[in-house]
Design a protein around this motif. Sequence first.
Motif, PDB file in Angstrom:
ATOM      1  N   GLY A 136     -48.741 -68.694  37.578  1.00 10.75           N
ATOM      2  CA  GLY A 136     -47.729 -68.257  37.114  1.00 10.75           C
ATOM      3  C   GLY A 136     -47.009 -68.720  38.565  1.00 10.75           C
ATOM      4  N   GLY A 194     -43.040 -69.842  38.428  1.00 12.24           N
ATOM      5  CA  GLY A 194     -42.245 -68.680  38.012  1.00 12.24           C
ATOM      6  C   GLY A 194     -41.912 -68.330  39.231  1.00 12.24           C
ATOM      7  N   GLN A 195     -40.167 -67.307  38.692  1.00 17.27           N
ATOM      8  CA  GLN A 195     -39.950 -65.958  39.244  1.00 17.27           C
ATOM      9  C   GLN A 195     -39.920 -65.855  40.368  1.00 17.27           C
ATOM     10  OE1 GLN A 195     -35.935 -65.250  39.718  1.00 17.27           O
ATOM     11  NE2 GLN A 195     -35.744 -66.806  37.971  1.00 17.27           N
ATOM     12  N   ILE A 196     -41.221 -65.048  40.294  1.00 18.99           N
ATOM     13  CA  ILE A 196     -42.291 -63.503  40.979  1.00 18.99           C
ATOM     14  C   ILE A 196     -42.527 -64.157  42.372  1.00 18.99           C
ATOM     15  CG2 ILE A 196     -44.042 -62.171  41.501  1.00 18.99           C
ATOM     16  CD1 ILE A 196     -42.953 -61.042  38.959  1.00 18.99           C
ATOM     17  N   ASP A 256     -50.615 -72.299  36.987  1.00 20.61           N
ATOM     18  CA  ASP A 256     -49.336 -72.917  35.601  1.00 20.61           C
ATOM     19  C   ASP A 256     -50.066 -73.199  34.627  1.00 20.61           C
ATOM     20  OD1 ASP A 256     -47.095 -71.790  34.286  1.00 20.61           O
ATOM     21  OD2 ASP A 256     -46.174 -71.152  36.353  1.00 20.61           O
ATOM     22  N   ILE A 257     -48.819 -73.252  33.832  1.00 19.00           N
ATOM     23  CA  ILE A 257     -49.322 -74.187  32.599  1.00 19.00           C
ATOM     24  C   ILE A 257     -48.430 -75.421  32.403  1.00 19.00           C
ATOM     25  CG2 ILE A 257     -49.106 -71.568  30.504  1.00 19.00           C
ATOM     26  CD1 ILE A 257     -46.878 -72.150  30.341  1.00 19.00           C
ATOM     27  N   MET A 314     -45.402 -77.398  32.869  1.00 18.24           N
ATOM     28  CA  MET A 314     -44.448 -76.390  34.293  1.00 18.24           C
ATOM     29  C   MET A 314     -45.201 -77.112  34.844  1.00 18.24           C
ATOM     30  SD  MET A 314     -42.689 -74.370  32.852  1.00 18.24           S
ATOM     31  CE  MET A 314     -41.957 -73.477  34.914  1.00 18.24           C
ATOM     32  N   VAL A 368     -50.514 -63.458  38.171  1.00 19.91           N
ATOM     33  CA  VAL A 368     -48.226 -63.031  38.071  1.00 19.91           C
ATOM     34  C   VAL A 368     -47.933 -63.711  36.656  1.00 19.91           C
ATOM     35  CG1 VAL A 368     -45.817 -63.252  38.963  1.00 19.91           C
ATOM     36  CG2 VAL A 368     -47.591 -63.326  40.660  1.00 19.91           C
ATOM     37  N   GLY A 369     -49.074 -64.843  36.369  1.00 16.66           N
ATOM     38  CA  GLY A 369     -47.999 -65.769  35.026  1.00 16.66           C
ATOM     39  C   GLY A 369     -48.396 -65.177  33.364  1.00 16.66           C
ATOM     40  N   MET A 381     -45.840 -63.909  30.346  1.00 16.62           N
ATOM     41  CA  MET A 381     -43.890 -63.192  29.473  1.00 16.62           C
ATOM     42  C   MET A 381     -43.324 -62.716  30.280  1.00 16.62           C
ATOM     43  SD  MET A 381     -42.415 -63.451  26.181  1.00 16.62           S
ATOM     44  CE  MET A 381     -43.360 -64.716  25.885  1.00 16.62           C
ATOM     45  N   PRO A 382     -42.134 -62.484  31.061  1.00 18.83           N
ATOM     46  CA  PRO A 382     -41.351 -61.457  31.692  1.00 18.83           C
ATOM     47  C   PRO A 382     -40.470 -60.725  30.291  1.00 18.83           C
ATOM     48  CG  PRO A 382     -40.617 -63.139  32.131  1.00 18.83           C
ATOM     49  CD  PRO A 382     -41.707 -63.841  31.068  1.00 18.83           C
ATOM     50  N   GLN A 392     -58.344 -65.252  31.521  1.00 22.07           N
ATOM     51  CA  GLN A 392     -58.539 -65.256  32.923  1.00 22.07           C
ATOM     52  C   GLN A 392     -59.452 -63.996  34.248  1.00 22.07           C
ATOM     53  OE1 GLN A 392     -54.231 -65.302  34.859  1.00 22.07           O
ATOM     54  NE2 GLN A 392     -54.472 -66.507  33.917  1.00 22.07           N
ATOM     55  N   VAL A 448     -49.864 -58.443  38.346  1.00 20.01           N
ATOM     56  CA  VAL A 448     -48.765 -58.350  38.230  1.00 20.01           C
ATOM     57  C   VAL A 448     -47.745 -58.754  36.859  1.00 20.01           C
ATOM     58  CG1 VAL A 448     -46.462 -58.758  38.778  1.00 20.01           C
ATOM     59  CG2 VAL A 448     -48.598 -58.402  40.559  1.00 20.01           C
ATOM     60  N   ASN A 502     -47.156 -57.739  33.106  1.00 27.33           N
ATOM     61  CA  ASN A 502     -47.056 -56.843  31.929  1.00 27.33           C
ATOM     62  C   ASN A 502     -47.613 -57.425  30.765  1.00 27.33           C
ATOM     63  OD1 ASN A 502     -45.696 -55.186  34.202  1.00 27.33           O
ATOM     64  ND2 ASN A 502     -43.922 -55.952  33.599  1.00 27.33           N
ATOM     65  N   MET A 533     -50.067 -53.581  39.684  1.00 28.13           N
ATOM     66  CA  MET A 533     -48.692 -53.429  40.452  1.00 28.13           C
ATOM     67  C   MET A 533     -48.179 -52.232  40.264  1.00 28.13           C
ATOM     68  SD  MET A 533     -46.885 -55.819  42.680  1.00 28.13           S
ATOM     69  CE  MET A 533     -44.593 -56.070  41.968  1.00 28.13           C
ATOM     70  N   HIS A 593     -47.458 -48.301  34.352  1.00 24.68           N
ATOM     71  CA  HIS A 593     -46.387 -48.705  35.080  1.00 24.68           C
ATOM     72  C   HIS A 593     -45.558 -49.054  33.885  1.00 24.68           C
ATOM     73  CE1 HIS A 593     -42.793 -51.523  36.685  1.00 24.68           C
ATOM     74  NE2 HIS A 593     -43.405 -52.917  35.771  1.00 24.68           N
TER      75      HIS A 593
HETATM   76  N1  LIG Z   1     -46.228 -55.111  38.042  1.00 26.64           N
HETATM   77  C1  LIG Z   1     -44.654 -54.992  38.048  1.00 26.64           C
HETATM   78  O1  LIG Z   1     -43.981 -54.130  38.856  1.00 26.64           O
HETATM   79  C2  LIG Z   1     -43.844 -56.492  37.795  1.00 26.64           C
HETATM   80  C3  LIG Z   1     -44.218 -57.094  36.505  1.00 26.64           C
HETATM   81  N2  LIG Z   1     -43.946 -57.739  36.218  1.00 26.64           N
HETATM   82  C4  LIG Z   1     -43.664 -59.309  35.714  1.00 26.64           C
HETATM   83  O2  LIG Z   1     -44.219 -60.564  36.626  1.00 26.64           O
HETATM   84  C5  LIG Z   1     -44.769 -61.355  35.059  1.00 26.64           C
HETATM   85  C6  LIG Z   1     -43.957 -62.415  35.821  1.00 26.64           C
HETATM   86  O3  LIG Z   1     -42.960 -62.018  36.082  1.00 26.64           O
HETATM   87  P1  LIG Z   1     -41.340 -63.325  36.142  1.00 26.64           P
HETATM   88  O4  LIG Z   1     -42.306 -64.643  37.967  1.00 26.64           O
HETATM   89  O5  LIG Z   1     -40.159 -62.975  36.737  1.00 26.64           O
HETATM   90  O6  LIG Z   1     -41.632 -64.779  35.391  1.00 26.64           O
HETATM   91  P2  LIG Z   1     -41.241 -66.103  34.829  1.00 26.64           P
HETATM   92  O7  LIG Z   1     -41.502 -66.277  33.235  1.00 26.64           O
HETATM   93  O8  LIG Z   1     -40.279 -66.596  36.009  1.00 26.64           O
HETATM   94  O9  LIG Z   1     -42.814 -66.743  35.546  1.00 26.64           O
HETATM   95  C7  LIG Z   1     -44.026 -66.547  35.230  1.00 26.64           C
HETATM   96  C8  LIG Z   1     -44.537 -68.136  35.165  1.00 26.64           C
HETATM   97  O10 LIG Z   1     -45.799 -67.886  34.336  1.00 26.64           O
HETATM   98  C9  LIG Z   1     -46.331 -68.928  33.506  1.00 26.64           C
HETATM   99  N3  LIG Z   1     -47.528 -68.785  32.748  1.00 26.64           N
HETATM  100  C10 LIG Z   1     -46.972 -68.460  32.199  1.00 26.64           C
HETATM  101  N4  LIG Z   1     -48.396 -68.483  31.145  1.00 26.64           N
HETATM  102  C11 LIG Z   1     -49.876 -68.370  31.477  1.00 26.64           C
HETATM  103  C12 LIG Z   1     -50.917 -68.876  32.348  1.00 26.64           C
HETATM  104  N5  LIG Z   1     -51.491 -68.501  30.855  1.00 26.64           N
HETATM  105  N6  LIG Z   1     -51.788 -69.238  33.164  1.00 26.64           N
HETATM  106  C13 LIG Z   1     -50.330 -69.146  34.136  1.00 26.64           C
HETATM  107  N7  LIG Z   1     -49.501 -69.533  33.974  1.00 26.64           N
HETATM  108  C14 LIG Z   1     -49.113 -68.563  32.996  1.00 26.64           C
HETATM  109  C15 LIG Z   1     -44.972 -69.441  33.138  1.00 26.64           C
HETATM  110  O11 LIG Z   1     -45.013 -70.541  32.950  1.00 26.64           O
HETATM  111  C16 LIG Z   1     -44.398 -68.807  33.654  1.00 26.64           C
HETATM  112  O12 LIG Z   1     -44.221 -70.204  34.911  1.00 26.64           O
HETATM  113  C17 LIG Z   1     -44.272 -61.097  33.957  1.00 26.64           C
HETATM  114  O13 LIG Z   1     -45.084 -60.136  32.611  1.00 26.64           O
HETATM  115  C18 LIG Z   1     -43.043 -59.495  34.178  1.00 26.64           C
HETATM  116  O14 LIG Z   1     -43.268 -58.607  33.596  1.00 26.64           O
HETATM  117  C19 LIG Z   1     -42.235 -58.547  36.380  1.00 26.64           C
HETATM  118  C20 LIG Z   1     -41.511 -57.422  37.658  1.00 26.64           C
HETATM  119  C21 LIG Z   1     -42.637 -56.115  38.610  1.00 26.64           C
END
Ligand SMILES: NC(=O)C1=CN([C@@H]2O[C@H](COP(=O)(O)OP(=O)(O)OC[C@H]3O[C@@H](n4cnc5c(N)ncnc54)[C@H](O)[C@@H]3O)[C@@H](O)[C@H]2O)C=CC1
Length: 336
Positions: free
Chosen positions: A15, A18-20, A46-47, A50, A91-92, A94-95, A116, A133, A135, A159, A191
């Motif tokens: 991921g 992405g944001q994190i 990433d995919i 991206m 991390v990668g 969907m949020p 993975q 990370v 969800n 996490m 979580h």
């Molecule tokens: N455990 C925790 O405490 C927390 C978990 N999260 C979770 O973390 C995840 C990521 O969050 P963000 O970075 O904000 O989302 P984001 O949407 O900004 O980034 C996710 C990235 O993952 C990529 N991705 C999707 N499928 C993939 C794959 N098969 N292989 C590699 N990359 C892939 C996407 O193209 C995107 O660039 C979400 O599921 C979110 O809910 C977020 C905050 C805290």
Amino acid sequence: MSHLEKQPIRVVVTGAAGQIAYSLLYIIAKGDVFGRDQPLILHLLDIPPMMEVLEGVVMEMADCALPLLHEVVPTADPVVAFHDVSAAFLVGAMPRKQGMERKDLLSANVKIFKVQGEALDKHARKDVKVLVVGNPANTNAIVCSKYAPSIPPENFTAMTRLDHNRARAQIAARANVPVACVSNVIIWGNHSSTQVPDASHAKVKINGNVVSASEAIKDEAWLKKQFIETVQKRGAAVIQARKMSSAMSAATAAADHMRSWFLGTDPDEFVSMGVVSDGSYGSPKGVVFSFPVTISNGKWKIVQDLKIDEFYLDMLTATGKELEEERAEAMAVIEA
Ligand SMILES: NC(=O)C1=CN([C@@H]2O[C@H](COP(=O)(O)OP(=O)(O)OC[C@H]3O[C@@H](n4cnc5c(N)ncnc54)[C@H](O)[C@@H]3O)[C@@H](O)[C@H]2O)C=CC1
Ligand SMILES: O=C([O-])CC(=O)C(=O)O
């Protein structure tokens, strides 16, 4: 030993566009996770759609001119991404959006962790430390472990450190002390909004003395209601305000989790970590359940024999049950 002498380790972040990841990559690359003398080769997965965005991230990483960062490998290929890695930040995924629970992401995300897991099994080092990370993190971690049978289950973690940090921050604000003065909060279970934030073993340093959170705050009703609810619902509150889920704080927590795992916890300190359950504290065996853990020499250990206030017992049962239900649903999605 200077960083010129140590061999680099390979670390993957999925991921990565992405944001994190945007916050996390810098924290890792500047040496805050694996040590200021540990050179790194960062694999960024990433995919395919991206890849252009990822290229921009790679440019920025080069432009940071970070001495420990020996190489960056951007890729959409899990084989390349997981090759020979010592640490994996998964991390990668969907949020969630406003109004969703994290388990609503299960059908969209769980298959990613099967793929993975298989790639880690084939291509990563057998001692790789995996932090999930994405969800629903606990359930994704158990799926990932199941599909990586050659890697020990204890190397797969989820996490809950963000919830742990949120709990410390709430206690610190209420007790009017800096957050560094608060330790040993516990996040039990999933979580999710059923998690059990428990401050009954927390320590607060006030004017040089270490006291319990109850003594520091003197408001049992707050500790048993507002504190718990604020931590349980903090992720949703951030989404409501930002229209996007937590990213800076999530990246910080991911770095904290992996640093504790690699470099150990302080004496007398424990941290919360989703780890495969051995049935401790009446939790269901074989789900990834958040416990208080101590860590030394790269091995976590569940803190045993803590006295659990009766008040928390039903909540512990409920969060365990939710994890069993999520696991069953995940397997049904994968096998469908
Ligand atoms: N455990 C925790 O405490 C927390 C978990 N999260 C979770 O973390 C995840 C990521 O969050 P963000 O970075 O904000 O989302 P984001 O949407 O900004 O980034 C996710 C990235 O993952 C990529 N991705 C999707 N499928 C993939 C794959 N098969 N292989 C590699 N990359 C892939 C996407 O193209 C995107 O660039 C979400 O599921 C979110 O809910 C977020 C905050 C805290
Ligand atoms: O709430 C979400 O969906 C993102 C997350 O896991 C958190 O902030 O704890």
